[in-house]
Design an enzyme around this catalytic site. Structure first.
Site, mmCIF file in Angstrom:
data_model
loop_
_atom_site.group_PDB
_atom_site.id
_atom_site.type_symbol
_atom_site.label_atom_id
_atom_site.label_comp_id
_atom_site.label_asym_id
_atom_site.label_seq_id
_atom_site.Cartn_x
_atom_site.Cartn_y
_atom_site.Cartn_z
ATOM 1 N N HIS A 155 4.787 0.091 -0.222
ATOM 2 C CA HIS A 155 5.520 -0.707 0.768
ATOM 3 C C HIS A 155 4.627 -1.771 1.374
ATOM 4 C CE1 HIS A 155 3.759 2.783 2.839
ATOM 5 N NE2 HIS A 155 3.749 2.068 3.959
ATOM 6 N N HIS B 99 0.854 -1.193 0.000
ATOM 7 C CA HIS B 99 0.000 0.000 0.000
ATOM 8 C C HIS B 99 0.887 1.239 0.000
ATOM 9 C CE1 HIS B 99 1.206 -0.483 4.204
ATOM 10 N NE2 HIS B 99 0.989 0.816 4.351
ATOM 11 N N ARG C 261 7.493 -9.234 15.453
ATOM 12 C CA ARG C 261 7.999 -7.923 15.041
ATOM 13 C C ARG C 261 6.992 -6.853 15.422
ATOM 14 N NH1 ARG C 261 7.427 -4.917 10.161
ATOM 15 N NH2 ARG C 261 9.081 -3.359 10.058
ATOM 16 N N ASP D 288 0.839 5.213 1.833
ATOM 17 C CA ASP D 288 0.169 5.859 2.963
ATOM 18 C C ASP D 288 -0.577 7.102 2.475
ATOM 19 O OD1 ASP D 288 1.228 3.918 4.592
ATOM 20 O OD2 ASP D 288 2.875 5.151 5.340
#
Ligand SMILES: O=C(O)CCC(=O)C(=O)O
Ligand SMILES: [Fe+2]
Length: 372
Positions: free
Chosen positions: A288, A231, A298, A233
């Site tokens: 990204h 996607h 994570r 941002d």
């Protein structure tokens, strides 16, 4: 009204209908069908080893050439890592440990602060989940405005301690985001005179922001799972703290997916769709995603920074001329969030008014991104 609540209104006005399926990842030995991704985009864009190709630029904010370096990174990558940014290490450690405490609560406890379908803050799957038939291997917690209400649901006793950390983090990030915005705009020759709303420090004119905590549990079969799908941002810029575990990948046009390795104390900064519009397409809004791994959990913390939500964003006058027609029509952050909720990775194309010059492919034309 303070801009923060306007941003909350903007989110509320554009609900995205996400699968409300919450699972307890800790109990899973294998990936359920609901989370099995079969088409992970890799043949189209290979995964590239950053050691044998270029890597995302690392920029020292105390370097005398910072403006030039940032301009070059924004233009060629749309993403960079910053060091010497002034955010105290202790604050990064505190937000990391607060986020870990949050995600390690039992699922029933986290669900007490679940984000409602038309809600803004709280626990839940990624908002972009509604565009995919498969679920992502992650949990999220969104904070717009005060964390007090959702945190009170999570912790009956210590919530003020966690709220204080969030408030401190938001305050520091807001300062850094303003500074980075000016560096990015400055590298395009834009001054405070050219952009009145961004120069103002008044409460109602200050940029608005949201904090997104992401948690990616270790995954029994990472090749078949997706932490957070590709996607861009919907921000001016995003500042991401990814602690010490890699997982973030950015798409470098013509090369492939490149991992952004965590560097101690470093922060990842990416250009968002609105800065792409302001720059009249000069700075790409980087595509990204986050991948998961077999052994390690994570954590990432994204500070999503934008303009006051009702200010019109359009290509900057200085960057427009006879040979550079405006590529996008004016749009407020509020309206753009609605466009994104409807068109997702085609949102930028939907506010585009002009074909790319010379018929060049637009790096931000994500119509080709496969969904599902
Ligand atoms: O976890 C990451 O590295 C990426 C997070 C992200 O892209 C987001 O929250 O928008
Ligand atoms: Fe993102």
């Amino acid at each position: 009204m303070p801009s923060r609540s306007l941003l909350a209104d903007a989110f509320r006005a554009h609900p995205v209908h996400v699968h409300q399926k919450h699972i307890d990842f800790t109990s899973l030995q294998e990936i359920p069908d609901s989370h099995k991704w079969t088409q992970i985009d890799d043949e189209q864009h290979p995964l590239v080893d950053p050691l044998i190709t270029e890597s995302v630029p690392v920029i020292d904010l105390s370097d005398p050439n910072v403006l030039q370096n940032i301009g070059h990174a924004c233009k060629t990558w749309g993403v960079l890592q910053v060091t010497n940014h002034g955010i105290p290490t202790s604050l990064l450690e505190n937000i990391e440990s607060a986020s870990r405490s949050l995600f390690s609560l039992p699922i029933q406890q986290k669900l007490k602060a679940a984000r409602s379908p038309d809600g803004v803050s709280g626990y839940g799957v990624a908002r972009i989940s509604s565009f995919f038939s498969k679920l992502m291997w992650s949990e999220g917690f969104t904070i717009v405005g005060s964390p007090l209400e959702p945190f009170r649901q999570l912790w009956s006793q210590d919530y003020t301690k966690f709220c204080d950390i969030i408030e401190e983090y938001k305050k520091e990030m807001q300062k850094l985001a303003r500074r980075l915005t000016w560096l990015m705009l400055g590298s395009l020759g834009i001054t405070k005179k050219d952009l009145k709303w961004a120069g103002s420090t008044g409460e109602s004119k200050k940029g608005s922001a949201a904090l997104q905590l992401n948690y990616y549990p270790a995954c029994p079969d990472p090749d078949q799972a997706m932490g957070l799908a590709a996607h861009t941002d919907s921000t001016l810029l995003t500042i991401l703290y990814q602690s010490n575990t890699s997982g973030l990948q950015v798409l470098k046009e013509g090369i492939g997916w490149i991992t952004v390795p965590p560097i101690p104390g470093g922060l990842v900064v990416n250009v968002g769709d609105l800065l792409h519009i302001l720059s009249n397409g000069l700075y790409p809004s980087v595509l990204h995603r986050a991948v998961v791994n077999r052994t390690k959990h994570r954590l990432s913390i994204a500070f999503l920074y934008g303009p006051p939500s009702s200010v019109e964003i359009s290509p900057l006058q200085k960057l427009v001329g006879p040979n550079h027609p405006p590529l996008y029509r004016p749009v407020t952050w509020n309206e753009y969030l609605g466009t994104k909720a409807k068109y997702f990775n085609k949102a930028l194309s939907s506010v585009r008014i002009c074909a790319p010059p010379n018929g060049l492919a637009d790096v931000n034309d994500h119509n080709r991104v496969r969904v599902g």
